[in-house]
Structures are given as structure tokens and as C-alpha cells.
Design an enzyme around this catalytic site. Sequence first.
Site, PDB file in Angstrom:
ATOM      1  N   ASP A 155       0.835  -1.198   0.000  1.00 43.16           N
ATOM      2  CA  ASP A 155       0.000   0.000   0.000  1.00 43.16           C
ATOM      3  C   ASP A 155       0.876   1.257   0.000  1.00 43.16           C
ATOM      4  O   ASP A 155       1.952   1.268  -0.599  1.00 43.16           O
ATOM      5  CB  ASP A 155      -0.947  -0.033   1.217  1.00 43.16           C
ATOM      6  N   HIS A 188      -3.678   5.850   3.540  1.00 50.72           N
ATOM      7  CA  HIS A 188      -4.442   4.684   3.082  1.00 50.72           C
ATOM      8  C   HIS A 188      -3.892   3.385   3.655  1.00 50.72           C
ATOM      9  O   HIS A 188      -4.637   2.545   4.182  1.00 50.72           O
ATOM     10  CB  HIS A 188      -4.438   4.651   1.553  1.00 50.72           C
ATOM     11  N   SER A 346     -11.258  -1.181  -0.751  1.00 51.33           N
ATOM     12  CA  SER A 346     -10.001  -1.117   0.003  1.00 51.33           C
ATOM     13  C   SER A 346     -10.235  -1.394   1.478  1.00 51.33           C
ATOM     14  O   SER A 346      -9.359  -1.923   2.170  1.00 51.33           O
ATOM     15  CB  SER A 346      -9.378   0.281  -0.119  1.00 51.33           C
TER      16      SER A 346
END
Length: 387
Positions: A155, A188, A346
Amino acid sequence: MVGLPHLSTLLAGVVLVLAAPVVDKRDLVVPGKYIVTLKPGFSVAEATTHLNWVRSVHARRGVSSRDVTGIEKVYSLSDFHAYAGSFDASTLDEIRTNYQVAAIEPDMIWTLDSSLVTQSPSPWNLASLSHRTPNHTTYFYHPLAGANTFAYVIDSGIRTTHSEFAPARAVLGYNAIPGSSSTDHLSHGTHVAATIAGRTYGVAKLASVVAVKVFDRSLASTTSVVMDGYAWAVNNITATPGRAARSVVSLSLGGPVSAAFNGLVAKAYEAGVVTVVSAGNEGVEAAGRSPASAGEAITVGAVDGGNGRPGWSNFGGAVDLFAPGVGVVSAWATGDGDVMEMEGTSMAAPHAAGVWEGVKGLATKEVVKDGGQGSPNLLAFNGAGEI
């Protein structure tokens, strides 16, 4: 898609909506960059000979442009060998005719699969995992859930000092972006990692997370960079005795279908490494993107608090199951105690990754509403609550 028997078992703020426009795949091509996959069966020595031959061809061409650099990344796992780089047309023609080459594909832009950012404290998503029915506010889990297990998060990095990872359960593993720091600028990756293993917002609260950075300050990366990070994770897992049975690789990202990337996922599966991926947020068949289309990956679509699939969640036969992906609160990388609410596949994928670390194959059947044509009607469940 992989069959479920192989599923080894959350401050007021601004709402940001990222739509999912229809994008011409030609606009996603990285000009002049390619990924070359060799045919299976070649040894490391034979692959090395091929790489040296490619370097000699590139040098012979005398290409001086700094944008045509030749081989940039090499991927090797068992008898899977591939490489990525920039090549001029003549060199590419020679590579294409080499007897060892199976396929050449353009490097492509990949993106993170998140679509909404807000702030809210409701942890409905965790409660969902320990109940067969919706609308609960209590999350049941085994007190040792995640103990002595590892989640490799491919990520934007992880804020390892965040309180959600105390005590010292987040480490920096690998950075596939040359010249970048280990900092999670996008948050994220931190959000995903804490959904897997955060002490408050995580599914498997004792698991350790390993940061593999493939995104930096932009929501876009490339197939070759993500592939580099993924290959490092798989090799690290397989090189550590006994770790494959205690590890999962989580990818909440994707791009156009890549035969090379899907092939690497297949080899990882053969080596006993479980890969959990997001289905994507375009509201289309997940089979049209990677790594969601990889047959050996566990591909996860999203549901809301009523177990309904949001229109933006991808669907279809490539999906293995669904998990919470709306209104998910987790850690944020702007501070060691910061949190944020997000939605997207996600957010769904790390729920499934966390379930993998606790229980195998206990998904709830026939409760997902409007799962989409071809999708399995299965919802992630941790086996610790309502039976």
C-alpha cells in the site's frame, strides 16, 4: 478467484467523494515501459543469462535517452521469472523474438481502491464480522486473534508509531519507490493495516503488520512498482521458515489486467502464500482488473451496514466473498492517535485478511443483497460470535 476452502482462516470532517469514471485503458499505459515474462521452467541461472543478454542488446543499441534505461526491476519466485524496464522499439523487437519470452505487456497505472472520506466513530463493520445478521454494535473475537501472525500490507506505507499498533506490532518492510521515504503520506496503508490489526479498530488485534510501500504522494502507481513490492513480500514470507502458514498479503489496490502480476500471484499460491485483494470500485465485473482477476487471490467486494452491495463495488465470478466497506473507521497517518472514516473495497479486503488470521472458511451464506451477477452470496464471518 479462489474457493473458500482456501480462505485460511473507526471528529467532524469534510466528505470527499472520488467518482469512478470510465477510463480508456490506453490512457493508463506508461509510455515506453514494459513488463516481460519468461516461459515457466527456466532456472535462475538461465533467467540470469537472459537478463544479461537483454542488457547487452540495450547497450549495443547505444540508446542515450535517460527515459530509456533498460531493465529496472527483476521478479523471481520459484520458476517464475519476469522483468520490467524501458526499451526502445528495436530492443523490444529482439526481446519479443527470444525463445525464452512468454509475454510482453505495457506497464500500467494502478490506483488505490478508496472512494469516500468522512469522520464518524461507528464500528459497525467489526460487529458485522461476528454476527450472521446485520445491525449489531458488539464485536466478539478470540482473545488471541492474530497472535503470532503477520499481515504484509502492499500500500502507501504504515505509520508504525500509531497507537493502534501498540505495542510495536507494525514494522517497515520494503519500499519499492526509489528516492521516497517510508512515510505514509496518503494514510491509506495505515487505515488498511489498522483494520486488519489495530487494537481498537482491527479484526485480528494481536497480529503484526509489515509495511510494503508501493504508493507515495500520489493515488497512482504502476504495475511494475506494485509487482516489485508484492514479490518482495512473498519472497520474505517464503524465506522465513514456518511463516507462510502464519501470513497473509493484503492488496487494497488495482489496475488493468496484468498476466504477469496474476502469474506471480499464482506462484505465491503454489508456495502457500495467501493473497487477499480488493475487488475494485468501478461497479463492474472484477474480472476486468488485476489483481482482482487473479484466480488464486481471495477477491473481496464491499457491503454496507444492511449487507447490501454499494453500486460502486465490483462484482462477478472473480469475487470470492464480501465484507464491510462503508463507514469504516480506522487509523490515520496524520498523528499517532488520529482516525478517519472511509469507504471502498479497500476497506473490505482487510476485513477478510483479518478473518483469515482468525478462522477459516466460515462465511455467512445468502445474506448479501444485490451482490451483482455472478457473485457468490457469501459474507465474511470470524466464527467467534453469533453462530
